[in-house]
Design an enzyme around this catalytic site. Sequence first.
Site, PDB file in Angstrom:
ATOM      1  N   ASP A 255      68.446  75.534  69.471  1.00 13.16           N
ATOM      2  CA  ASP A 255      66.935  75.865  69.640  1.00 13.16           C
ATOM      3  C   ASP A 255      66.802  76.383  71.028  1.00 13.16           C
ATOM      4  OD1 ASP A 255      64.298  75.612  70.093  1.00 13.16           O
ATOM      5  OD2 ASP A 255      64.376  73.472  69.187  1.00 13.16           O
TER       6      ASP A 255
ATOM      7  N   SER B 137      55.912  92.469  70.221  1.00 17.32           N
ATOM      8  CA  SER B 137      54.993  92.630  69.195  1.00 17.32           C
ATOM      9  C   SER B 137      54.033  93.500  69.629  1.00 17.32           C
ATOM     10  CB  SER B 137      54.354  91.315  68.701  1.00 17.32           C
ATOM     11  OG  SER B 137      53.449  91.671  67.696  1.00 17.32           O
TER      12      SER B 137
ATOM     13  N   TYR C  14      49.723  83.272  70.069  1.00 18.50           N
ATOM     14  CA  TYR C  14      51.004  84.141  69.667  1.00 18.50           C
ATOM     15  C   TYR C  14      50.583  85.487  70.735  1.00 18.50           C
ATOM     16  CZ  TYR C  14      53.977  87.430  67.100  1.00 18.50           C
ATOM     17  OH  TYR C  14      55.081  88.288  66.932  1.00 18.50           O
ATOM     18  N   ALA C  15      49.663  85.888  70.770  1.00 18.06           N
ATOM     19  CA  ALA C  15      49.430  87.068  71.695  1.00 18.06           C
ATOM     20  C   ALA C  15      49.860  86.679  73.417  1.00 18.06           C
ATOM     21  CB  ALA C  15      47.957  87.654  71.441  1.00 18.06           C
ATOM     22  N   ALA C  16      49.149  85.548  73.352  1.00 19.26           N
ATOM     23  CA  ALA C  16      49.494  85.104  75.006  1.00 19.26           C
ATOM     24  C   ALA C  16      50.999  84.877  75.122  1.00 19.26           C
ATOM     25  CB  ALA C  16      48.772  83.862  75.197  1.00 19.26           C
ATOM     26  N   SER C  17      51.474  84.337  74.412  1.00 16.54           N
ATOM     27  CA  SER C  17      53.126  84.182  74.429  1.00 16.54           C
ATOM     28  C   SER C  17      53.805  85.424  74.524  1.00 16.54           C
ATOM     29  CB  SER C  17      53.528  83.242  73.300  1.00 16.54           C
ATOM     30  OG  SER C  17      53.786  84.077  72.017  1.00 16.54           O
ATOM     31  N   LYS C  18      53.320  86.429  73.701  1.00 18.52           N
ATOM     32  CA  LYS C  18      54.140  87.719  73.555  1.00 18.52           C
ATOM     33  C   LYS C  18      53.689  88.821  74.978  1.00 18.52           C
ATOM     34  CE  LYS C  18      56.653  87.464  69.896  1.00 18.52           C
ATOM     35  NZ  LYS C  18      58.055  87.685  69.970  1.00 18.52           N
TER      36      LYS C  18
HETATM   37  N1  LIG Z   1      57.146  89.638  61.168  1.00 18.72           N
HETATM   38  C1  LIG Z   1      56.422  90.174  61.771  1.00 18.72           C
HETATM   39  O1  LIG Z   1      55.255  90.628  61.162  1.00 18.72           O
HETATM   40  C2  LIG Z   1      56.574  90.432  63.295  1.00 18.72           C
HETATM   41  C3  LIG Z   1      55.628  91.467  64.034  1.00 18.72           C
HETATM   42  C4  LIG Z   1      55.963  91.469  65.428  1.00 18.72           C
HETATM   43  C5  LIG Z   1      56.921  90.745  66.046  1.00 18.72           C
HETATM   44  N2  LIG Z   1      57.776  89.857  65.311  1.00 18.72           N
HETATM   45  C6  LIG Z   1      58.591  89.154  66.022  1.00 18.72           C
HETATM   46  O2  LIG Z   1      60.076  89.343  65.408  1.00 18.72           O
HETATM   47  C7  LIG Z   1      60.742  88.235  65.776  1.00 18.72           C
HETATM   48  C8  LIG Z   1      61.364  87.613  64.608  1.00 18.72           C
HETATM   49  O3  LIG Z   1      60.343  87.349  63.386  1.00 18.72           O
HETATM   50  P1  LIG Z   1      60.550  87.165  62.013  1.00 18.72           P
HETATM   51  O4  LIG Z   1      59.345  87.973  61.438  1.00 18.72           O
HETATM   52  O5  LIG Z   1      61.968  87.862  61.564  1.00 18.72           O
HETATM   53  O6  LIG Z   1      60.623  85.666  61.797  1.00 18.72           O
HETATM   54  P2  LIG Z   1      61.266  84.767  60.557  1.00 18.72           P
HETATM   55  O7  LIG Z   1      61.519  85.557  59.288  1.00 18.72           O
HETATM   56  O8  LIG Z   1      60.318  83.409  60.458  1.00 18.72           O
HETATM   57  O9  LIG Z   1      62.661  84.675  61.326  1.00 18.72           O
HETATM   58  C9  LIG Z   1      62.433  83.774  62.712  1.00 18.72           C
HETATM   59  C10 LIG Z   1      64.015  83.354  63.123  1.00 18.72           C
HETATM   60  O10 LIG Z   1      64.056  82.725  64.464  1.00 18.72           O
HETATM   61  C11 LIG Z   1      64.569  81.375  64.175  1.00 18.72           C
HETATM   62  N3  LIG Z   1      63.907  80.749  65.094  1.00 18.72           N
HETATM   63  C12 LIG Z   1      62.853  80.169  65.107  1.00 18.72           C
HETATM   64  N4  LIG Z   1      62.440  79.106  66.020  1.00 18.72           N
HETATM   65  C13 LIG Z   1      63.626  79.119  66.685  1.00 18.72           C
HETATM   66  C14 LIG Z   1      64.166  78.197  67.754  1.00 18.72           C
HETATM   67  N5  LIG Z   1      63.228  77.435  68.551  1.00 18.72           N
HETATM   68  N6  LIG Z   1      65.319  78.506  68.344  1.00 18.72           N
HETATM   69  C15 LIG Z   1      66.162  79.312  67.576  1.00 18.72           C
HETATM   70  N7  LIG Z   1      65.879  80.139  66.674  1.00 18.72           N
HETATM   71  C16 LIG Z   1      64.573  79.686  66.103  1.00 18.72           C
HETATM   72  C17 LIG Z   1      64.223  81.161  62.595  1.00 18.72           C
HETATM   73  O11 LIG Z   1      65.406  80.440  62.247  1.00 18.72           O
HETATM   74  P3  LIG Z   1      65.333  78.608  62.200  1.00 18.72           P
HETATM   75  O12 LIG Z   1      64.029  78.237  61.919  1.00 18.72           O
HETATM   76  O13 LIG Z   1      66.688  78.317  61.234  1.00 18.72           O
HETATM   77  O14 LIG Z   1      65.563  78.275  63.605  1.00 18.72           O
HETATM   78  C18 LIG Z   1      64.749  82.460  62.120  1.00 18.72           C
HETATM   79  O15 LIG Z   1      66.053  82.793  62.039  1.00 18.72           O
HETATM   80  C19 LIG Z   1      59.941  87.116  66.367  1.00 18.72           C
HETATM   81  O16 LIG Z   1      59.908  87.161  67.690  1.00 18.72           O
HETATM   82  C20 LIG Z   1      58.427  87.641  65.896  1.00 18.72           C
HETATM   83  O17 LIG Z   1      57.330  87.454  66.962  1.00 18.72           O
HETATM   84  C21 LIG Z   1      57.675  89.589  63.882  1.00 18.72           C
END
Ligand SMILES: NC(=O)c1ccc[n+]([C@@H]2O[C@H](COP(=O)([O-])OP(=O)(O)OC[C@H]3O[C@@H](n4cnc5c(N)ncnc54)[C@H](OP(=O)(O)O)[C@@H]3O)[C@@H](O)[C@H]2O)c1
Length: 267
Positions: A63, A142, A155-159
């Site tokens: 985690d 993001s 979310y925006a604050a964290s990014k």
């Molecule tokens: N999808 C979008 O529209 C979008 C747009 C811009 C940016 N992003 C960014 O892209 C990144 C990936 O997102 P995604 O869209 O691919 O999301 P996703 O499909 O929900 O995948 C998230 C991944 O992170 C893992 N995860 C979540 N919490 C975790 C933790 N505490 N420790 C370790 N692993 C963790 C999840 O697996 P487990 O739950 O098994 O841990 C999963 O493998 C993120 O940082 C997100 O903010 C996404």
Amino acid sequence: MNNLAGKSVLITGASEGIGRALALELAPLGARLALNARSAQRLQATAHDCVALGAEAVALPGDVSQRQDCQGLIAATIERFGRLDVLVNNAGITMWSRFDAVVDFSVFERLMAVNYLGPMWLTAAALPHLKQSRGLIVAIASIAGLTGVPERTGYAASKHAMVGFFESLRIELRGSGVAVSIIAPDFVVSQIHRRAVGPDGKPLGTTPMQESRIMSADECARLTVRAMQRRQRLAILSARGRVGRWARLIAPGMVDRIAQRAIRERH
Ligand SMILES: NC(=O)c1ccc[n+]([C@@H]2O[C@H](COP(=O)([O-])OP(=O)(O)OC[C@H]3O[C@@H](n4cnc5c(N)ncnc54)[C@H](OP(=O)(O)O)[C@@H]3O)[C@@H](O)[C@H]2O)c1
């Protein structure tokens, strides 16, 4: 250009979505992959698929919001591959709620812990190894890390925190040989919207997005790997994101309206 062959790459959040797509994109390039997420079973499936594509891959469940897990992840990667060339901070979570509708505020702490403090702890542990390898840190941020987005305050604050951290670190690392690539995707098809936390602190369960109108995780991974190979400083992955970056200097109200419409129309 393939300068990632033989490189030791740690990807967090590699069990699903963008992280999994990234692993599958890097596997045929000959990268040696250390893959992290919390769910060991789903992660193992990604590792298995990478091995089938000819890569060396190891699943390292953990985690990223836990400092000890972050330290353990870096140590396990070094133990397995003897070096670390690329740290991809990808694991992330999101929220969907107007701020004035939020009932359970713990989501704000959780967002900061996963999206900002996790990458910070990982980077702290990885830096000595990245200095040795003259490596690369990738921050999957993001568009919401560059501009405000309604219904995503936490979310925006964290990014924004993530982007501010890595922009600052990049300057400190000048001359060290370590590069920092910040990736700013627009909406991408993944599990993140389904899992997004609503006003009551519970996952939405269904995606609010019009998935047919947004980028696939595979395309996002392809563009991210291209930016990694170029050690690109900032890669904004949508035209509206690139236009918005400049437009906000002269017409910030227009950029607010674009963000509002994007959320209202869910694409
Ligand atoms: N999808 C979008 O529209 C979008 C747009 C811009 C940016 N992003 C960014 O892209 C990144 C990936 O997102 P995604 O869209 O691919 O999301 P996703 O499909 O929900 O995948 C998230 C991944 O992170 C893992 N995860 C979540 N919490 C975790 C933790 N505490 N420790 C370790 N692993 C963790 C999840 O697996 P487990 O739950 O098994 O841990 C999963 O493998 C993120 O940082 C997100 O903010 C996404």
